[in-house]
Design an enzyme around this catalytic site. Structure first.
Site, mmCIF file in Angstrom:
data_model
loop_
_atom_site.group_PDB
_atom_site.id
_atom_site.type_symbol
_atom_site.label_atom_id
_atom_site.label_comp_id
_atom_site.label_asym_id
_atom_site.label_seq_id
_atom_site.Cartn_x
_atom_site.Cartn_y
_atom_site.Cartn_z
ATOM 1 N N ARG A 1 57.301 -63.923 4.407
ATOM 2 C CA ARG A 1 55.867 -64.188 4.477
ATOM 3 C C ARG A 1 55.580 -65.666 4.252
ATOM 4 O O ARG A 1 56.256 -66.314 3.442
ATOM 5 C CB ARG A 1 55.152 -63.360 3.393
ATOM 6 C CG ARG A 1 54.593 -62.073 3.921
ATOM 7 C CD ARG A 1 54.105 -61.151 2.857
ATOM 8 N NE ARG A 1 53.216 -61.721 1.837
ATOM 9 C CZ ARG A 1 52.618 -60.997 0.895
ATOM 10 N NH1 ARG A 1 52.790 -59.686 0.855
ATOM 11 N NH2 ARG A 1 51.842 -61.552 -0.010
ATOM 12 N N ARG B 1 62.161 -61.476 -0.901
ATOM 13 C CA ARG B 1 61.431 -60.418 -0.172
ATOM 14 C C ARG B 1 61.525 -60.630 1.342
ATOM 15 O O ARG B 1 61.458 -61.742 1.839
ATOM 16 C CB ARG B 1 59.961 -60.404 -0.586
ATOM 17 C CG ARG B 1 59.161 -59.433 0.275
ATOM 18 C CD ARG B 1 57.845 -59.072 -0.327
ATOM 19 N NE ARG B 1 56.948 -60.217 -0.480
ATOM 20 C CZ ARG B 1 55.762 -60.113 -1.036
ATOM 21 N NH1 ARG B 1 55.340 -58.961 -1.494
ATOM 22 N NH2 ARG B 1 54.994 -61.173 -1.161
ATOM 23 N N ARG C 1 50.232 -68.854 -6.530
ATOM 24 C CA ARG C 1 49.714 -67.471 -6.594
ATOM 25 C C ARG C 1 49.778 -66.941 -8.028
ATOM 26 O O ARG C 1 48.886 -66.211 -8.470
ATOM 27 C CB ARG C 1 50.509 -66.564 -5.651
ATOM 28 C CG ARG C 1 50.160 -66.817 -4.188
ATOM 29 C CD ARG C 1 51.193 -66.247 -3.259
ATOM 30 N NE ARG C 1 51.295 -64.806 -3.321
ATOM 31 C CZ ARG C 1 52.361 -64.113 -2.904
ATOM 32 N NH1 ARG C 1 53.414 -64.742 -2.397
ATOM 33 N NH2 ARG C 1 52.367 -62.815 -2.979
ATOM 34 N N ARG D 1 40.376 -58.246 -7.648
ATOM 35 C CA ARG D 1 41.243 -59.336 -8.079
ATOM 36 C C ARG D 1 40.489 -60.408 -8.839
ATOM 37 O O ARG D 1 41.084 -61.397 -9.269
ATOM 38 C CB ARG D 1 41.805 -59.986 -6.826
ATOM 39 C CG ARG D 1 43.281 -59.983 -6.734
ATOM 40 C CD ARG D 1 43.588 -60.479 -5.333
ATOM 41 N NE ARG D 1 44.905 -60.969 -5.273
ATOM 42 C CZ ARG D 1 45.873 -60.346 -4.600
ATOM 43 N NH1 ARG D 1 45.655 -59.230 -3.978
ATOM 44 N NH2 ARG D 1 47.053 -60.872 -4.572
ATOM 45 N N LYS E 1 53.501 -53.685 -6.367
ATOM 46 C CA LYS E 1 52.325 -52.871 -6.020
ATOM 47 C C LYS E 1 52.498 -52.238 -4.634
ATOM 48 O O LYS E 1 52.232 -51.062 -4.445
ATOM 49 C CB LYS E 1 51.045 -53.726 -6.049
ATOM 50 C CG LYS E 1 50.766 -54.394 -7.388
ATOM 51 C CD LYS E 1 49.485 -55.202 -7.386
ATOM 52 C CE LYS E 1 49.463 -56.372 -6.420
ATOM 53 N NZ LYS E 1 50.459 -57.426 -6.690
HETATM 54 P P1 AP5 Z 1 56.139 -55.850 -3.508
HETATM 55 O O1 AP5 Z 1 56.078 -54.367 -3.603
HETATM 56 O O2 AP5 Z 1 55.962 -56.474 -2.163
HETATM 57 O O3 AP5 Z 1 55.131 -56.504 -4.572
HETATM 58 P P2 AP5 Z 1 53.574 -56.697 -4.519
HETATM 59 O O4 AP5 Z 1 53.082 -56.557 -5.921
HETATM 60 O O5 AP5 Z 1 52.939 -55.801 -3.479
HETATM 61 O O6 AP5 Z 1 53.512 -58.210 -4.060
HETATM 62 P P3 AP5 Z 1 52.539 -58.992 -3.110
HETATM 63 O O7 AP5 Z 1 53.090 -60.375 -2.998
HETATM 64 O O8 AP5 Z 1 52.293 -58.270 -1.811
HETATM 65 O O9 AP5 Z 1 51.248 -58.991 -3.926
HETATM 66 P P4 AP5 Z 1 50.176 -60.047 -3.916
HETATM 67 O O10 AP5 Z 1 49.213 -59.384 -4.801
HETATM 68 O O11 AP5 Z 1 50.516 -61.420 -4.265
HETATM 69 O O12 AP5 Z 1 49.848 -60.214 -2.348
HETATM 70 P P5 AP5 Z 1 48.817 -59.505 -1.403
HETATM 71 O O13 AP5 Z 1 49.532 -59.163 -0.169
HETATM 72 O O14 AP5 Z 1 48.026 -58.462 -2.107
HETATM 73 O O15 AP5 Z 1 57.534 -56.311 -4.156
HETATM 74 C C1 AP5 Z 1 57.951 -57.664 -4.124
HETATM 75 C C2 AP5 Z 1 59.460 -57.745 -3.857
HETATM 76 O O16 AP5 Z 1 60.177 -57.185 -4.965
HETATM 77 C C3 AP5 Z 1 59.916 -56.942 -2.622
HETATM 78 O O17 AP5 Z 1 60.959 -57.642 -1.991
HETATM 79 C C4 AP5 Z 1 60.416 -55.600 -3.194
HETATM 80 O O18 AP5 Z 1 61.435 -55.017 -2.398
HETATM 81 C C5 AP5 Z 1 60.966 -56.043 -4.557
HETATM 82 N N1 AP5 Z 1 60.754 -55.023 -5.595
HETATM 83 C C6 AP5 Z 1 59.669 -54.199 -5.749
HETATM 84 N N2 AP5 Z 1 59.815 -53.433 -6.839
HETATM 85 C C7 AP5 Z 1 61.013 -53.804 -7.412
HETATM 86 C C8 AP5 Z 1 61.716 -53.379 -8.584
HETATM 87 N N3 AP5 Z 1 61.225 -52.431 -9.391
HETATM 88 N N4 AP5 Z 1 62.917 -53.981 -8.848
HETATM 89 C C9 AP5 Z 1 63.411 -54.948 -8.022
HETATM 90 N N5 AP5 Z 1 62.794 -55.372 -6.905
HETATM 91 C C10 AP5 Z 1 61.605 -54.812 -6.608
HETATM 92 O O19 AP5 Z 1 47.806 -60.715 -1.122
HETATM 93 C C11 AP5 Z 1 48.188 -61.846 -0.373
HETATM 94 C C12 AP5 Z 1 47.024 -62.843 -0.323
HETATM 95 O O20 AP5 Z 1 45.867 -62.236 0.301
HETATM 96 C C13 AP5 Z 1 46.502 -63.321 -1.678
HETATM 97 O O21 AP5 Z 1 47.272 -64.375 -2.200
HETATM 98 C C14 AP5 Z 1 45.070 -63.744 -1.298
HETATM 99 O O22 AP5 Z 1 45.035 -64.987 -0.645
HETATM 100 C C15 AP5 Z 1 44.654 -62.675 -0.302
HETATM 101 N N6 AP5 Z 1 44.007 -61.518 -0.951
HETATM 102 C C16 AP5 Z 1 44.467 -60.244 -1.017
HETATM 103 N N7 AP5 Z 1 43.617 -59.467 -1.692
HETATM 104 C C17 AP5 Z 1 42.588 -60.247 -2.077
HETATM 105 C C18 AP5 Z 1 41.397 -60.026 -2.830
HETATM 106 N N8 AP5 Z 1 41.091 -58.829 -3.341
HETATM 107 N N9 AP5 Z 1 40.581 -61.077 -3.034
HETATM 108 C C19 AP5 Z 1 40.842 -62.292 -2.536
HETATM 109 N N10 AP5 Z 1 41.953 -62.585 -1.829
HETATM 110 C C20 AP5 Z 1 42.825 -61.566 -1.596
#
Ligand code: AP5
Length: 226
Positions: free
Chosen positions: A163, A130, A174, A91, A16
């Site tokens: 991270r 990552r 997660r 979410r 994402k």
């Molecule tokens: P990346 O692009 O970083 O993936 P992502 O989907 O953004 O992953 P996140 O871990 O950031 O998502 P998340 O939803 O768990 O965490 P968030 O920060 O929102 O890609 C991942 C890896 O793969 C990278 O190394 C990239 O280079 C590689 N990659 C990408 N595309 C690829 C491909 N096509 N092929 C190969 N490799 C690839 O949330 C973190 C925390 O915040 C949550 O756990 C929660 O505690 C809190 N939080 C956030 N939002 C909320 C909410 N709305 N409500 C409550 N708590 C929340």
């Protein structure tokens, strides 16, 4: 041009953030990634950051009432008048309902929800390798998207870190949280006919191309109904 109110949905590590950065450049719309916003608040030591950190480090979601206000405020801002890209929000079902209610008040609606689909095994592979830029959250992968110079962000030169929530036991938690609390949104948005499925298993450029094609098709469909 009609406004474009986009949501990026998908498991942790589905890409994402990677695709969100590219979409932001393509579409010139504000990009609101709740994970980045919360990590910024943790770094700055604000009250929001102090509340969020314990949940994030465990792989749990922060409470709905904490995050809903953060996003509602941004959607209502002048910069989001022509649309926005949401990553990581909504979410949970109450968050999706709160988003709809807020947009209703503004006489707007979600235009499309892009579900980036990948398997749990792929999530573990991606998050295990990552590396994230400490300053601005730019994302790399040691194998799939390595930085030009090891440990340094290509974009702003800041250090690349692992991270806190990319430890194996937190990744598993997660994923559990995603399946239990976020996956039900797939049906919610499908029933509202705004869900678009994107195969997230290809290379990042292939995924970007599929998203571009999907958005172009959507625009054509919109034009035909006007
Ligand atoms: P990346 O692009 O970083 O993936 P992502 O989907 O953004 O992953 P996140 O871990 O950031 O998502 P998340 O939803 O768990 O965490 P968030 O920060 O929102 O890609 C991942 C890896 O793969 C990278 O190394 C990239 O280079 C590689 N990659 C990408 N595309 C690829 C491909 N096509 N092929 C190969 N490799 C690839 O949330 C973190 C925390 O915040 C949550 O756990 C929660 O505690 C809190 N939080 C956030 N939002 C909320 C909410 N709305 N409500 C409550 N708590 C929340």
């Amino acid at each position: 041009m009609p406004e474009l109110n986009l949501v990026l949905l998908g498991p942790p590590g589905s890409g994402k953030g990677t695709q969100g950065e590219r979409l932001q450049e393509d579409l010139r719309l504000p990009y609101y990634a709740t994970g980045d916003i919360l990590r910024g608040a943790v770094r700055e030591g604000t009250e929001l950051g102090r509340t969020a950190k314990e949940y994030m480090d465990r792989g749990d979601l922060v409470p709905d009432e904490v995050i809903v206000g953060v996003i509602a405020e941004r959607i209502d801002s002048p910069e989001a008048r022509d649309g926005f890209i949401l990553d990581g929000f909504p979410r949970t079902m109450p968050q999706a309902e709160a988003l709809d209610a807020k947009l209703d008040d503004l006489e707007r609606a979600v235009t499309a929800v892009l579900l980036i689909d990948v398997s749990d095994d792929e999530v573990v592979r991606r998050l295990g390798g990552r590396r994230t830029c400490e300053e601005n959250g730019h994302v790399f992968h040691v194998e799939f998207n390595p930085p030009g110079s090891e440990g340094v962000c290509d974009i702003d030169g800041s250090p690349l870190i692992v991270r806190d929530d990319d430890k194996p036991e937190v990744i598993r938690k997660r994923l559990e949280t995603y399946h239990a609390k976020t996956e039900p949104l797939v049906d919610y948005y499908d029933q509202r006919s705004v869900l678009r499925r994107i195969d997230g298993t290809g290379a990042p450029d292939d995924v970007t191309e599929e998203i571009r094609r999907t958005l172009a098709t959507m625009r054509l469909e919109q034009d035909e109904t006007v």
